[in-house]
Scaffold this active site. Structure first.
Site, PDB file in Angstrom:
ATOM      1  N   HIS A  40       0.784  -1.101   0.132  1.00 50.67           N
ATOM      2  CA  HIS A  40      -0.033  -0.022  -0.094  1.00 50.67           C
ATOM      3  C   HIS A  40       0.952   1.192  -0.080  1.00 50.67           C
ATOM      4  O   HIS A  40       0.549   2.177  -0.672  1.00 50.67           O
ATOM      5  CB  HIS A  40      -0.948   0.017   1.408  1.00 50.67           C
ATOM      6  CG  HIS A  40      -1.765  -1.185   1.413  1.00 50.67           C
ATOM      7  ND1 HIS A  40      -1.610  -2.114   2.400  1.00 50.67           N
ATOM      8  CD2 HIS A  40      -2.920  -1.319   0.640  1.00 50.67           C
ATOM      9  CE1 HIS A  40      -2.838  -2.696   2.334  1.00 50.67           C
ATOM     10  NE2 HIS A  40      -3.570  -2.470   1.227  1.00 50.67           N
ATOM     11  N   ASP A 154      -3.355  -7.558  -6.956  1.00 51.58           N
ATOM     12  CA  ASP A 154      -4.475  -8.190  -7.274  1.00 51.58           C
ATOM     13  C   ASP A 154      -5.026  -7.685  -8.849  1.00 51.58           C
ATOM     14  O   ASP A 154      -5.532  -6.783  -8.964  1.00 51.58           O
ATOM     15  CB  ASP A 154      -5.737  -7.075  -6.346  1.00 51.58           C
ATOM     16  CG  ASP A 154      -5.406  -7.805  -4.965  1.00 51.58           C
ATOM     17  OD1 ASP A 154      -5.540  -8.985  -4.671  1.00 51.58           O
ATOM     18  OD2 ASP A 154      -5.226  -6.974  -3.932  1.00 51.58           O
ATOM     19  N   ARG A 191      -3.626 -10.228   4.381  1.00 52.53           N
ATOM     20  CA  ARG A 191      -4.030 -11.481   4.740  1.00 52.53           C
ATOM     21  C   ARG A 191      -2.733 -12.596   5.111  1.00 52.53           C
ATOM     22  O   ARG A 191      -3.046 -13.487   5.637  1.00 52.53           O
ATOM     23  CB  ARG A 191      -4.964 -12.308   3.876  1.00 52.53           C
ATOM     24  CG  ARG A 191      -6.300 -11.691   3.795  1.00 52.53           C
ATOM     25  CD  ARG A 191      -7.419 -12.545   3.064  1.00 52.53           C
ATOM     26  NE  ARG A 191      -8.730 -11.827   3.151  1.00 52.53           N
ATOM     27  CZ  ARG A 191      -9.287 -11.019   2.049  1.00 52.53           C
ATOM     28  NH1 ARG A 191      -8.819 -10.825   1.198  1.00 52.53           N
ATOM     29  NH2 ARG A 191     -10.579 -10.673   2.242  1.00 52.53           N
TER      30      ARG A 191
HETATM   31  O1  PAF Z   1      -7.887  -3.912  -2.792  1.00 52.39           O
HETATM   32  C1  PAF Z   1      -8.684  -3.590  -1.980  1.00 52.39           C
HETATM   33  O2  PAF Z   1      -8.155  -3.223  -1.052  1.00 52.39           O
HETATM   34  C2  PAF Z   1      -9.847  -3.218  -2.321  1.00 52.39           C
HETATM   35  O3  PAF Z   1     -10.583  -4.128  -2.960  1.00 52.39           O
HETATM   36  C3  PAF Z   1     -10.386  -1.850  -2.736  1.00 52.39           C
HETATM   37  C4  PAF Z   1      -9.804  -1.536  -3.980  1.00 52.39           C
HETATM   38  C5  PAF Z   1      -9.764  -0.802  -1.859  1.00 52.39           C
HETATM   39  C6  PAF Z   1     -11.995  -1.767  -2.821  1.00 52.39           C
HETATM   40  O4  PAF Z   1     -12.532  -1.937  -1.627  1.00 52.39           O
END
Ligand code: PAF
Length: 290
Positions: A40, A154, A191
Site C-alpha cells: 500500500h 490483485d 491476509r
Molecule cells: O484492494 C482493496 O483493498 C479493495 O478491493 C479496494 C480496491 C480498496 C476496494 O474496496
C-alpha cells in the site's frame, strides 16, 4: 512532512478536492481497506510523486465480502495506518463508516464488469468484483480523482477497475503499480498475518510456480496447457497448499491463452491457492520470446 488529516465525511472530501482542483492541482487517490503494508505504501509513494494532493481511503467494504468470508475479522488498526500513511506523504485519509458510504443500506445500483468479473477470482467469490467495482465507482465519484493507484498484486481487480473506468468514461487515470514482495518472494498481503509458521514457508510455492512457468515459456514452451501444468505441479508438491486455479491469460481480457503461444505476445500468469486459512493470490507478466 505535513500532518495527515483524518476525514470521515463525503462532504469534506468534496470541499477539499474542489479546492485542490480550483488551483489546478492534481488529485491522487489510493483506495485501501487498511491494515497497511509496504505494498500500500508503494502506491502512496507513487501517488505522492505524481500528484499535488494525495488522499488515501480506508474502508472495509462489506459489499465485496461473501457472508462466509472474513469481514468481521478483517484486520484493522486505524492509528497505525494513519502513522504509516503520513510517513508515505499522504495528505488526507478518508475513512468513512458504513452508514456514510451506504446510507440507505445495500445500494440498489451496482456496477458489474461482465466477463471480466466472472472468471478466476469471480468463480470462487461470486459477487466480489461487483462489490469492488461499485465501491471504487463511488470512491471515484466522491473524490473526483485525476489519478487513482492500484496494486498489480490483485491483477484481476486492476483490470476490472480499468475496464469500468474506460466503459463509463470516468475522468480518472488508473495507474497499476508493481507487486511488493518479501525478500523471499512472497507477495505482500494484509491476509499474510493469518499464516502460521509452516504455512508461511509453504506460501512460497506460489512465487515458485510463477517462476517455473516463466522459465518454461522462456525455454521455448509454446503449449499453453503445458505452461499451466508446470504451475499445477509445483503447487501440487506442497502439502500445505491447495491450488484454486493456475492460468495463463491475455493481460487485458483475462481469457486463457491459446496454443501455440504467439512469439512476442505479452501474457499474464495467474495463480491462487489456499494455504491454511487465507487464499493467497499472485501473478506475473511473461513475454513469449521471438
Ligand atoms: O484492494 C482493496 O483493498 C479493495 O478491493 C479496494 C480496491 C480498496 C476496494 O474496496
Amino acid at each position: 512532512m505535513t500532518q495527515i488529516r483524518l476525514v470521515r465525511t463525503k462532504a469534506e472530501i468534496h470541499e477539499l478536492h474542489d479546492g485542490v482542483r480550483n488551483w489546478g492541482g492534481l488529485v491522487g487517490l489510493v483506495p485501501t481497506m487498511g491494515y497497511l503494508h509496504a505494498g500500500h505504501l508503494s502506491l502512496m509513494t507513487a501517488a505522492r510523486s505524481r500528484c499535488d494532493h494525495v488522499t488515501a481511503t480506508l474502508f472495509v467494504n462489506p459489499l465485496q465480502f461473501a457472508p462466509t468470508e472474513d469481514l468481521a475479522s478483517y484486520p484493522r488498526d486505524l492509528d497505525r495506518d494513519l502513522g504509516l500513511a503520513e510517513q508515505a506523504g499522504v495528505d488526507v485519509m478518508f475513512a468513512p463508516d458504513v452508514e456514510e458510504m451506504y446510507p440507505d443500506g445495500s445500494p440498489l445500483t451496482t456496477v458489474s464488469v461482465a466477463q471480466l468479473d466472472a472468471r478466476w477470482e469471480g468463480v470462487s467469490r461470486p459477487g466480489h468484483f461487483a462489490g469492488v467495482a461499485t465501491v471504487v465507482a463511488k470512491l471515484f465519484s466522491i473524490a473526483g480523482p485525476c489519478l487513482a493507484f492500484f496494486g498489480e498484486k490483485d491483477y484481476q481487480q486492476l483490470q476490472v477497475v480499468r475496464r469500468m473506468a474506460a466503459d463509463l468514461d470516468l475522468r480518472v487515470e488508473v495507474v497499476g503499480c508493481p507487486t511488493v514482495r518479501e525478500p523471499d518472494g512472497l507477495a505482500l498481503s494484509s491476509r499474510n498475518v493469518y499464516l502460521e509458521r509452516d504455512e508461511r514457508r509453504a506460501a512460497l510455492c506460489l512465487r515458485r510456480a510463477l517462476d517455473t512457468a516463466i522459465a518454461a515459456v522462456e525455454r521455448g514452451e509454446r503449449r499453453a496447457e503445458a505452461v499451466t501444468a508446470t504451475m499445477v505441479a509445483v503447487v501440487g508438491a506442497e502439502p500445505l497448499a491447495e491450488l484454486d486455479y493456475a492460468a495463463l491469460v491475455d493481460p487485458a481480457t483475462l481469457e486463457p491463452a491459446t496454443t501455440p503461444l504467439q512469439p512476442g505476445r505479452e501474457l499474464r500468469l495467474l495463480i491462487t491457492a489456499r494455504v491454511g486459512r487465507p487464499r493467497l493470490l499472485d501473478n506475473a507478466a511473461v513475454t513469449v520470446p521471438v
